[in-house]
Design an enzyme around this catalytic site. Structure first.
Site, PDB file in Angstrom:
ATOM      1  N   GLY A  10     -24.984  39.789-161.180  1.00  0.00           N
ATOM      2  CA  GLY A  10     -25.973  39.407-160.177  1.00  0.00           C
ATOM      3  C   GLY A  10     -27.385  39.671-160.680  1.00  0.00           C
ATOM      4  O   GLY A  10     -27.602  40.198-161.782  1.00  0.00           O
ATOM      5  N   ASP A  35     -11.868  43.668-158.719  1.00  0.00           N
ATOM      6  CA  ASP A  35     -11.967  43.481-157.274  1.00  0.00           C
ATOM      7  C   ASP A  35     -12.331  44.825-156.652  1.00  0.00           C
ATOM      8  O   ASP A  35     -11.494  45.721-156.564  1.00  0.00           O
ATOM      9  CB  ASP A  35     -10.630  42.964-156.729  1.00  0.00           C
ATOM     10  N   ALA A  59     -22.343  42.912-153.874  1.00  0.00           N
ATOM     11  CA  ALA A  59     -22.445  42.708-152.427  1.00  0.00           C
ATOM     12  C   ALA A  59     -22.011  41.305-152.058  1.00  0.00           C
ATOM     13  O   ALA A  59     -22.072  40.381-152.872  1.00  0.00           O
ATOM     14  CB  ALA A  59     -23.878  42.942-151.938  1.00  0.00           C
ATOM     15  N   TYR A  60     -21.575  41.174-150.827  1.00  0.00           N
ATOM     16  CA  TYR A  60     -21.373  39.857-150.203  1.00  0.00           C
ATOM     17  C   TYR A  60     -22.719  39.510-149.584  1.00  0.00           C
ATOM     18  O   TYR A  60     -23.159  40.150-148.623  1.00  0.00           O
ATOM     19  CB  TYR A  60     -20.284  39.950-149.138  1.00  0.00           C
ATOM     20  N   THR A  61     -23.401  38.501-150.133  1.00  0.00           N
ATOM     21  CA  THR A  61     -24.776  38.220-149.725  1.00  0.00           C
ATOM     22  C   THR A  61     -24.955  36.882-149.016  1.00  0.00           C
ATOM     23  O   THR A  61     -26.090  36.482-148.755  1.00  0.00           O
ATOM     24  CB  THR A  61     -25.712  38.252-150.944  1.00  0.00           C
ATOM     25  N   THR A 100     -30.073  47.107-147.733  1.00  0.00           N
ATOM     26  CA  THR A 100     -30.931  45.985-147.364  1.00  0.00           C
ATOM     27  C   THR A 100     -31.789  46.260-146.137  1.00  0.00           C
ATOM     28  O   THR A 100     -31.446  47.102-145.285  1.00  0.00           O
ATOM     29  CB  THR A 100     -30.043  44.752-147.071  1.00  0.00           C
ATOM     30  N   ASP A 101     -32.873  45.500-146.007  1.00  0.00           N
ATOM     31  CA  ASP A 101     -33.707  45.522-144.810  1.00  0.00           C
ATOM     32  C   ASP A 101     -32.973  44.982-143.587  1.00  0.00           C
ATOM     33  O   ASP A 101     -33.387  45.224-142.448  1.00  0.00           O
ATOM     34  CB  ASP A 101     -34.982  44.715-145.043  1.00  0.00           C
ATOM     35  N   TYR A 124     -23.940  40.375-141.698  1.00  0.00           N
ATOM     36  CA  TYR A 124     -24.350  40.903-142.998  1.00  0.00           C
ATOM     37  C   TYR A 124     -24.984  42.286-142.831  1.00  0.00           C
ATOM     38  O   TYR A 124     -24.628  43.245-143.526  1.00  0.00           O
ATOM     39  CB  TYR A 124     -25.334  39.940-143.658  1.00  0.00           C
TER      40      TYR A 124
END
Length: 285
Positions: A10, A35, A59-61, A100-101, A124
């Protein structure tokens, strides 16, 4: 120092590899090699690597898709953080986790301090907050926002493409935050880890912008160095004019006071880093 990086392909993962201190030994994993939702696999990977430090940049984004796939987002953003934290603790390694914000609801009128009460308004955000709570007590958790880099999918690259394809653009002007250049974030994570900082901290570039401001600056800077050959009209629009499945914070500026004190430096302004990134694209393609 030996470091294990999850999410190595990423934007931030690449930045961590590129800014690693000289002489560091890196072990890198991404979705194609591990995984992270498999606790046993994570445990084996950490045990085999025997690292001094573990970075979780995975992350799942997909913010909007998470509204329909919250269980999957929870597995990656929440449960997997617990797996990694437990494995790092068992190996005696320091753990650095990136959040994250989006853990905030965006109703504030001044920058969110690390100790401000989280109140996510999206799947999220909920799953990222779950990950924070599953990280070990002695972990370093760094919240960031609006991350971009020369490679990968991000707002800057999308805007450059659209500005080359379209005759005009409308960009949301009532969501306020701060862009963050991934390589600078990565360098800050290394420094914080080296200083053995723990707890929750915030890191973004300096300054404040709306998505509209960011887009306008992208066009202006890209025109100046020849990445774009023409200017197109950019109109400020309201969030309500661009509905999305997931709600987004209207104001998510992060207070970096504790991070600046720990680092002993202030992050560059976002316009400075934007210019740096665009020049890198021009140089390297």
């Amino acid at each position: 120092m030996k470091a294990l990086i999850f999410g190595s392909k990423g934007q931030l993962g690449r930045g961590l590899a590129a800014t690693a201190p000289q002489g560091s030994q890196l072990v890198q994993h991404d979705v194609d090699t591990l995984d992270i939702t498999d606790a046993d696999a994570v445990g084996r990977a950490v045990k085999d690597a025997a690292p001094d430090i573990v970075f979780n940049a995975a992350a799942y984004t997909a913010v909007d898709r998470a509204e329909d796939e919250e269980a999957l987002a929870q597995a990656v953003n929440g449960d997997a953080v617990g797996h990694i934290a437990q494995a790092a603790r068992g190996a005696g390694a320091r753990f650095v986790h990136v959040s994250t914000d989006f853990v905030f609801d965006g109703t504030a009128s001044r920058p969110y301090a690390p100790e401000a009460a989280p109140s996510p308004i999206s799947a999220y955000g909920r799953t990222k907050l779950a990950g924070e709570r599953l990280a070990s007590n002695d972990a370093l958790i760094v919240r960031t926002a609006w991350v971009y880099a020369p490679e990968g999918g991000n707002f800057v690259r999308t805007m450059l493409r659209l500005m080359g394809e379209r005759e005009e653009l409308g960009v949301v002007a009532d969501q306020i935050g701060t862009p963050t250049y991934a390589p600078d974030l990565a360098a800050a994570l290394w420094d914080l880890a080296d200083k053995r900082v723990t707890g929750v901290h915030h890191y973004t570039d300096s300054g404040v912008a709306s998505w509209y401001d960011f887009a306008f600056a992208i066009q202006e800077e890209a025109l100046a160095i020849g990445l774009l050959s023409r200017a197109i009209p950019i109109a400020p629009i309201a969030t309500s004019a661009y509905p999305t499945p997931a709600k987004r914070p209207h104001y998510s500026v992060l207070d970096k006071t504790s991070t600046i004190a720990a680092l002993g430096r202030t992050p560059p302004h976002w316009r400075v880093n934007l210019r740096k990134m665009l020049n890198e694209i021009k140089t390297n393609g």
